[in-house]
Motif scaffolding. Structure first.
Motif, PDB file in Angstrom:
ATOM      1  N   LEU A  70      -4.616   7.714  -4.380  1.00 43.96           N
ATOM      2  CA  LEU A  70      -4.477   8.114  -2.989  1.00 43.96           C
ATOM      3  C   LEU A  70      -5.706   7.762  -2.162  1.00 43.96           C
ATOM      4  O   LEU A  70      -5.588   7.402  -0.998  1.00 43.96           O
ATOM      5  CB  LEU A  70      -4.191   9.616  -2.895  1.00 43.96           C
ATOM      6  N   ARG A 116       0.836  -1.209   0.000  1.00 42.64           N
ATOM      7  CA  ARG A 116       0.000   0.000   0.000  1.00 42.64           C
ATOM      8  C   ARG A 116       0.865   1.251   0.000  1.00 42.64           C
ATOM      9  O   ARG A 116       0.521   2.253  -0.617  1.00 42.64           O
ATOM     10  CB  ARG A 116      -0.934  -0.005   1.207  1.00 42.64           C
ATOM     11  N   ARG A 172       0.755   4.197  -2.733  1.00 41.70           N
ATOM     12  CA  ARG A 172       0.510   5.594  -2.344  1.00 41.70           C
ATOM     13  C   ARG A 172       1.621   6.501  -2.863  1.00 41.70           C
ATOM     14  O   ARG A 172       1.361   7.611  -3.326  1.00 41.70           O
ATOM     15  CB  ARG A 172       0.383   5.715  -0.830  1.00 41.70           C
TER      16      ARG A 172
END
Length: 137
Positions: free
Chosen positions: A57, A10, A14
């Motif tokens: 995002l 993750r 991001r």
């Protein structure tokens, strides 16, 4: 070896959405605008970059397909350029240095054979100063 990360974390997704994707779209849009004068395509590229960046995002995993796809596209380029750079360094820098050293008779490893020598062992003076262990250079 260069690897393709098919299951990015993750954090990587991001970072991709926050930094790399907007930078890529900004550069591509700038090229379209200033180099070829295509204003509509440049605006579309910038807008899609913002939308994709926001999606990456806000929604975890939204940019995974784009992240992995770009890695698949850029992998051969990275592999070829890294091998080409290593070949240039080896053949343009290391090989001439080795040839010059050999021509001048310089042998830093002292590999000359001495048929009369019993051993090639070289005694070294032992250093007892403990501060030497903390000196890294």
């Amino acid at each position: 070896m260069i690897e393709i990360n098919r299951s990015p974390s993750r954090k990587e997704l991001r970072q991709f959405g926050a930094v790399y994707l907007p930078a890529f779209c900004a550069i591509l849009g700038a090229l379209l605008y200033w180099r070829w004068g295509v204003t509509g395509a440049a605006l579309g590229t910038w807008a899609s970059g913002l939308v994709l960046s926001a999606a990456c995002l806000c929604i975890p995993g939204a940019g995974k397909w784009l992240f992995v796809g770009l890695q698949l596209v850029t992998f051969p380029i990275g592999w070829a350029s890294s091998h080409a750079l290593l070949a240039v360094v080896y053949y343009a820098v290391l090989t001439p240095v080795g040839i010059i050293m050999k021509a001048m008779g310089y042998d830093p490893m002292q590999r000359n054979r001495d048929p009369g020598a019993k051993t090639y062992w070289q005694e070294r003076a032992q250093v007892m100063d403990k501060r030497r262990y903390f000196r890294q250079f």
